[in-house]
Design a protein around this motif. Structure first.
Motif, PDB file in Angstrom:
ATOM      1  N   ALA A  66       0.503  -1.330   0.557  1.00  0.00           N
ATOM      2  CA  ALA A  66       0.315   0.286  -0.221  1.00  0.00           C
ATOM      3  C   ALA A  66       1.032   1.291   0.080  1.00  0.00           C
ATOM      4  N   GLU A  67       2.064   0.919   0.619  1.00  0.00           N
ATOM      5  CA  GLU A  67       3.025   2.028   0.731  1.00  0.00           C
ATOM      6  C   GLU A  67       3.622   2.559  -0.918  1.00  0.00           C
ATOM      7  N   VAL A  68       3.926   1.213  -1.693  1.00  0.00           N
ATOM      8  CA  VAL A  68       4.123   1.577  -2.869  1.00  0.00           C
ATOM      9  C   VAL A  68       3.402   2.310  -3.727  1.00  0.00           C
ATOM     10  N   GLU A  69       1.561   2.105  -3.203  1.00  0.00           N
ATOM     11  CA  GLU A  69       1.178   2.022  -4.800  1.00  0.00           C
ATOM     12  C   GLU A  69       0.732   3.787  -4.269  1.00  0.00           C
ATOM     13  N   ARG A  70       0.035   4.129  -3.158  1.00  0.00           N
ATOM     14  CA  ARG A  70       0.104   5.636  -3.058  1.00  0.00           C
ATOM     15  C   ARG A  70       1.096   6.371  -3.408  1.00  0.00           C
ATOM     16  N   SER A  71       2.411   6.432  -2.697  1.00  0.00           N
ATOM     17  CA  SER A  71       3.570   7.171  -3.597  1.00  0.00           C
ATOM     18  C   SER A  71       3.349   6.920  -4.798  1.00  0.00           C
ATOM     19  N   LEU A  72       3.264   5.485  -6.009  1.00  0.00           N
ATOM     20  CA  LEU A  72       3.606   6.396  -7.337  1.00  0.00           C
ATOM     21  C   LEU A  72       2.201   7.329  -7.167  1.00  0.00           C
ATOM     22  N   ARG A  73       1.226   7.327  -7.105  1.00  0.00           N
ATOM     23  CA  ARG A  73       0.299   7.792  -6.896  1.00  0.00           C
ATOM     24  C   ARG A  73       0.709   9.364  -7.400  1.00  0.00           C
ATOM     25  N   LEU A  77     -11.060  13.721  -7.042  1.00  0.00           N
ATOM     26  CA  LEU A  77      -9.234  13.384  -7.761  1.00  0.00           C
ATOM     27  C   LEU A  77      -9.722  11.910  -8.243  1.00  0.00           C
ATOM     28  N   GLU A  78      -8.999  10.705  -8.825  1.00  0.00           N
ATOM     29  CA  GLU A  78      -9.273   9.905  -9.029  1.00  0.00           C
ATOM     30  C   GLU A  78      -8.535   9.155  -7.357  1.00  0.00           C
ATOM     31  N   LYS A  79      -9.019   8.153  -7.225  1.00  0.00           N
ATOM     32  CA  LYS A  79      -9.058   7.533  -5.691  1.00  0.00           C
ATOM     33  C   LYS A  79      -7.544   6.908  -5.633  1.00  0.00           C
ATOM     34  N   ILE A  80      -6.994   5.939  -4.504  1.00  0.00           N
ATOM     35  CA  ILE A  80      -6.306   5.214  -4.270  1.00  0.00           C
ATOM     36  C   ILE A  80      -6.863   3.849  -4.936  1.00  0.00           C
ATOM     37  N   SER A  81      -6.267   2.731  -5.379  1.00  0.00           N
ATOM     38  CA  SER A  81      -6.940   1.355  -5.446  1.00  0.00           C
ATOM     39  C   SER A  81      -5.786   0.782  -4.715  1.00  0.00           C
ATOM     40  N   PHE A  82      -6.541  -0.269  -3.488  1.00  0.00           N
ATOM     41  CA  PHE A  82      -5.147  -1.339  -2.829  1.00  0.00           C
ATOM     42  C   PHE A  82      -6.277  -2.554  -3.008  1.00  0.00           C
ATOM     43  N   PRO A  83      -5.353  -3.033  -2.407  1.00  0.00           N
ATOM     44  CA  PRO A  83      -5.283  -4.766  -2.525  1.00  0.00           C
ATOM     45  C   PRO A  83      -6.306  -5.349  -1.480  1.00  0.00           C
ATOM     46  N   GLU A  84      -6.480  -6.419  -1.446  1.00  0.00           N
ATOM     47  CA  GLU A  84      -7.690  -7.163  -0.606  1.00  0.00           C
ATOM     48  C   GLU A  84      -6.255  -7.911   0.503  1.00  0.00           C
ATOM     49  N   PRO A  85      -6.593  -7.879   1.693  1.00  0.00           N
ATOM     50  CA  PRO A  85      -6.042  -8.373   2.685  1.00  0.00           C
ATOM     51  C   PRO A  85      -6.010  -9.899   2.636  1.00  0.00           C
ATOM     52  N   VAL A  86      -5.078 -10.869   2.903  1.00  0.00           N
ATOM     53  CA  VAL A  86      -4.832 -11.811   2.814  1.00  0.00           C
ATOM     54  C   VAL A  86      -4.636 -13.325   3.904  1.00  0.00           C
ATOM     55  N   ILE A  87      -4.460 -12.612   5.284  1.00  0.00           N
ATOM     56  CA  ILE A  87      -4.146 -13.041   5.890  1.00  0.00           C
ATOM     57  C   ILE A  87      -4.748 -12.334   7.247  1.00  0.00           C
ATOM     58  N   SER A  88      -5.199 -13.082   8.493  1.00  0.00           N
ATOM     59  CA  SER A  88      -5.567 -11.783   9.519  1.00  0.00           C
ATOM     60  C   SER A  88      -5.651 -12.871  10.878  1.00  0.00           C
ATOM     61  N   LEU A  89      -5.324 -12.242  12.226  1.00  0.00           N
ATOM     62  CA  LEU A  89      -5.254 -13.130  12.869  1.00  0.00           C
ATOM     63  C   LEU A  89      -6.257 -12.921  14.194  1.00  0.00           C
ATOM     64  N   ALA A  90      -6.692 -13.181  14.844  1.00  0.00           N
ATOM     65  CA  ALA A  90      -7.309 -12.905  16.146  1.00  0.00           C
ATOM     66  C   ALA A  90      -6.454 -12.325  17.466  1.00  0.00           C
ATOM     67  N   ILE A  91      -6.807 -10.887  17.843  1.00  0.00           N
ATOM     68  CA  ILE A  91      -6.390 -10.393  19.292  1.00  0.00           C
ATOM     69  C   ILE A  91      -6.924 -10.213  20.059  1.00  0.00           C
ATOM     70  N   ASP A 120      -2.920   2.456   6.931  1.00  0.00           N
ATOM     71  CA  ASP A 120      -2.551   1.660   6.578  1.00  0.00           C
ATOM     72  C   ASP A 120      -4.018   1.103   5.780  1.00  0.00           C
ATOM     73  N   PRO A 121      -3.907   1.977   4.748  1.00  0.00           N
ATOM     74  CA  PRO A 121      -5.172   1.065   4.303  1.00  0.00           C
ATOM     75  C   PRO A 121      -6.078  -0.145   3.676  1.00  0.00           C
ATOM     76  N   THR A 122      -5.140  -1.525   3.740  1.00  0.00           N
ATOM     77  CA  THR A 122      -4.926  -2.669   3.761  1.00  0.00           C
ATOM     78  C   THR A 122      -4.954  -2.630   5.000  1.00  0.00           C
ATOM     79  N   PHE A 123      -4.807  -2.549   5.907  1.00  0.00           N
ATOM     80  CA  PHE A 123      -5.031  -3.152   7.453  1.00  0.00           C
ATOM     81  C   PHE A 123      -6.191  -2.773   7.877  1.00  0.00           C
ATOM     82  N   SER A 124      -7.810  -3.602   8.253  1.00  0.00           N
ATOM     83  CA  SER A 124      -8.367  -3.374   8.486  1.00  0.00           C
ATOM     84  C   SER A 124      -8.798  -4.602   9.924  1.00  0.00           C
ATOM     85  N   ILE A 125     -10.222  -4.570  10.421  1.00  0.00           N
ATOM     86  CA  ILE A 125     -10.710  -4.519  11.643  1.00  0.00           C
ATOM     87  C   ILE A 125     -11.683  -5.160  11.786  1.00  0.00           C
ATOM     88  N   LYS A 126     -11.975  -5.886  12.878  1.00  0.00           N
ATOM     89  CA  LYS A 126     -13.493  -6.662  11.790  1.00  0.00           C
ATOM     90  C   LYS A 126     -13.479  -6.799  13.846  1.00  0.00           C
TER      91      LYS A 126
END
Length: 718
Positions: free
Chosen positions: A108-115, A416-430, A452-458
């Motif tokens: 995500a850091e690379v994606e948003r910087s390149l944008r 302006l055009e938004k920044i797209s981010f990939p979906e998370p692939v791994i998770s853990l319980a905390i 960090d937009p690729t870091f999600s909480i549920k």
């Protein structure tokens, strides 16, 4: 408060340094900062003294985690004004640099910087050539059409091969490389370069810091090679410009200034990628690279118009890089700073933003106040009064702005055009260790997910646990570490879990009815849903196909809500559902008893019936895995990968090592680093990144169902 050092727009360069992990991005950036006078001592990654890797975790691990922004000023080492195509006085250029992470977990850091960047330097390892992550970041740069220069680093390394690296640029990246320099010496004898346009040799002596170099004549034994490659260089540059093609075919002399001006146009149009070489660690070759940044990479003026749309009219709008135009820009990164609070990194595309003023967030339709404007230098900062178009700054005081939001002038709104981010692939319980940690946990996770937009909480309501998800184990490990250090939260962490998804394989229909009568007003909801599978990655779509008012329009939203909630909680094994279209096409209602909650429950029932008939199945993330191993362990490594349900795509030789390319389900890769080390006596290494989602084999779904405690369980159908 400082005035931002006034630099004309054509003298600004916004660049990023992108590459595979360990190619030398941060080391190269540290050298740039030293030579531009930004630092007085060269930082060392191994000693943990770098400026750009300023977080404790970065210094301990020797990797970059967050993209750091800095501003430096450079006066060319040889006078040439590329924007005018003529020699000039010693103009000072302002270079805004973003050093990005190489590790795929922080994509995500690379994606948003390149944008938000105008140009890029791709750093390659002279021995390894183009590696997997180099390909990934190159494709990300292609997506945002970022012109770039290549720097072949580590020319002094054992096994360094300049021409082989250029071949991998052509083969793997499909780029059109233009050799600008030839190395003098190789591996331990590497001491400098011959610049093909200048026709001069740049020799770095034993001076450790490399700030001084001698410009000499071309070594005798290289003259024929220089002549050959200079001829190829002129031919390639002339081929991008009609006027020069004409001159070249006539055999007329083409001046260096003409070559540079034409090359600048070709780089900005992404027809050519200039190639430079050196050794950042040994302080060789960085100054010509800086000259190339100002000569060939675009200024904000070269990028022309930025396109967006007016949120009120939905019509396309354009803005120029002009400080007098209405203000517009993109918030591309949020950072929590212990001293200042929330920092919003902001690229100004047009107009001027002033400290103390109000600006309009057109993405969220809210007004925000800019408290202060900071010019960033990694984690040091300089306060300035205003920032003009073309600049990258950090704003303090914005409360609700998130990554990808557009900030603009309220009277002239634009999105302006938004920044797209990939979906998370791994998770853990905390879960928090104490009651006191409970409150702090929610706050710290919210702050970290803003960054960090690729870091999600549920929240998992059944177990009462909090589930955090991301792009890889390293990212989650760093987040938990930051929670402890920055927010003082102690938590128990579960083992990493794969982020599975559920979907259907066939079209099907289901009816849902919820009727409850218990004296007084009852509950009544009734609907028919049709589910249709969509191609991988196309997400979810809800369609209202009700005709003749069979269900009043005010209840359609409740049906959609019921569908979305059921999909988020999953039906087969409790994983979110994706890639399907849900259509509500019929139903009935009761004049008195119908309610939002009744239709929500009816929709949930209908969806469960329809998806079970639509052959519910499970999807798992597949990783692209590249293993580098000495040839003697090749058989063992391939055998082990095959046992992990891997699809072997092929192998290639690189020096004495063999590289195995494969696609492997993430579920099979737990603890792979240890397995690989023990199998190869510690000599093999691997790299992986998320590729796509694929259906889980039926026998594995059955095993998972047998172990599952999920209450909504149904049998997997083939």
């Amino acid at each position: 408060m400082a005035e931002s050092k006034s630099v004309e727009l054509d003298k600004i360069r916004n660049i990023g340094i992108i590459a595979h992990i360990d190619a030398g991005k941060t080391t190269t950036t540290e050298r740039i900062l030293f030579y531009t006078g930004k630092t007085y001592k060269i930082g060392d990654i191994d000693e943990g003294t770098t400026v750009m890797d300023w977080m404790d975790q970065e210094r301990e691990r020797g990797i970059t985690i967050v993209s750091a922004a800095t501003t430096a000023y450079w006066t060319r080492s040889t006078p040439f004004d590329s924007t005018q195509g003529k020699s000039s006085g010693q103009a000072e250029y302002r270079i805004n640099i973003i050093d990005t992470p190489g590790h795929v977990d922080f994509t995500a850091e690379v994606e948003r910087s390149l944008r938000v960047l105008d140009g890029g330097i791709t750093v390659l390892d002279a021995e390894e050539g183009v590696q997997s992550q180099s390909e990934t970041v190159w494709r990300q740069a292609d997506k945002y059409k970022v012109p770039r220069i290549c720097f072949i680093n580590k020319m002094d390394k054992l096994g360094a091969d300049f021409f082989n690296t250029i071949k991998t640029i052509e083969d793997r990246l499909g780029a059109n490389p233009l050799i600008m320099v030839l190395p003098i010496g190789v591996e331990s004898t590497f001491k400098g370069i011959v610049h093909l346009i200048e026709q001069k040799a740049y020799i770095w002596g034993s001076d450790e810091l490399g700030a001084k170099f001698d410009v000499t004549e071309i070594p005798e034994d290289m003259k024929a090679q220089v002549e050959e490659y200079r001829h190829k260089l002129i031919e390639k540059i002339a081929g991008t410009d009609d006027k020069l093609t004409h001159k070249y075919l006539e055999g007329s002399e083409i001046s260096n200034d003409e070559l540079k001006a034409a090359l600048r146009r070709a780089v900005i149009a992404y027809k050519l990628v200039p190639i430079f070489a050196g050794s950042s660690l040994r302080n060789k070759g960085v100054q010509p690279l800086l000259d190339a940044v100002v000569d060939y990479l675009p200024s904000p003026l070269d990028l022309g118009e930025i396109v967006g749309f007016n949120p009120k009219t939905n019509l396309e709008e354009k803005r120029n890089s002009d400080p007098s135009q209405p203000m517009s820009g993109l918030a591309f990164k949020i950072q929590i700073d212990p001293h200042v609070g929330k920092l919003t990194y902001f690229r100004v595309y047009s107009g001027t933003v002033t400290a103390g003023s109000y600006i309009y967030n057109s993405t969220k339709n809210i007004k925000e106040r800019v408290g202060r404007i900071l010019l960033m230098h990694a984690n040091h900062r300089e306060e300035i009064k205003d920032a003009k178009s073309g600049e990258i700054v950090a704003l303090v005081g914005l409360k609700d702005t998130a990554t990808g939001d557009t900030l603009c002038d309220e009277k002239h709104p634009i999105v302006l055009e938004k920044i797209s981010f990939p979906e998370p692939v791994i998770s853990l319980a905390i879960e928090p260790k104490t009651k006191a940690d409970q409150e702090k946990l929610g706050f710290s996770l919210k702050r970290l997910s803003e960054e960090d937009p690729t870091f999600s909480i549920k929240s998992n309501h059944e177990t009462g646990q909090t589930i955090i998800s991301g792009m890889g184990e390293l990212q989650l490990e760093v987040m938990v570490d930051r929670m402890k250090r920055e927010f003082g939260v102690s938590a128990n962490v579960g083992a990493p879990q794969v982020a599975y998804k559920e979907t259907i394989k066939e079209k099907a229909e289901g009816e849902g009815k919820y009727i409850r009568q218990s004296g007084g007003r009852g509950q009544y909801g009734h609907c028919f849903l049709r589910v249709t599978p969509k191609p991988r990655g196309e997400g979810f779509e809800f369609i209202d196909a009700i005709k003749g008012g069979a269900i009043p329009s005010e209840f359609i939203k409740s049906i959609e809500k019921g569908v979305i909630e059921t999909m988020e909680n999953g039906i087969l094994l409790g994983y979110p559902m994706v890639d399907m279209e849900v259509t509500v096409y019929d139903g009935s209602f009761h004049e008195v008893d119908s309610s939002d909650i009744a239709f929500k429950i009816a929709a949930s029932k209908a969806l469960q019936i329809a998806t079970k008939l639509g052959k519910l199945t499970l999807l798992e993330p597949i990783m692209k895995v590249e293993v580098t191993t000495p040839s003697e362990f090749l058989g063992d490594v391939i055998g082990d990968l095959s046992a992990k349900r891997a699809q072997i795509l092929g192998t290639e030789e690189r020096g004495k090592a063999t590289i195995i390319l494969s696609m492997v389900p993430l579920a099979e890769l737990s603890g792979y680093a240890t397995t690989l080390r023990s199998m190869s006596q510690g000599r093999a290494s691997y790299y992986m990144e998320p590729s796509h989602y694929e259906e889980v084999p039926k026998n594995i779904i059955e095993q998972m169902l047998a172990k599952s405690t999920f209450t909504g369980r149904v049998s997997a159908q083939q």
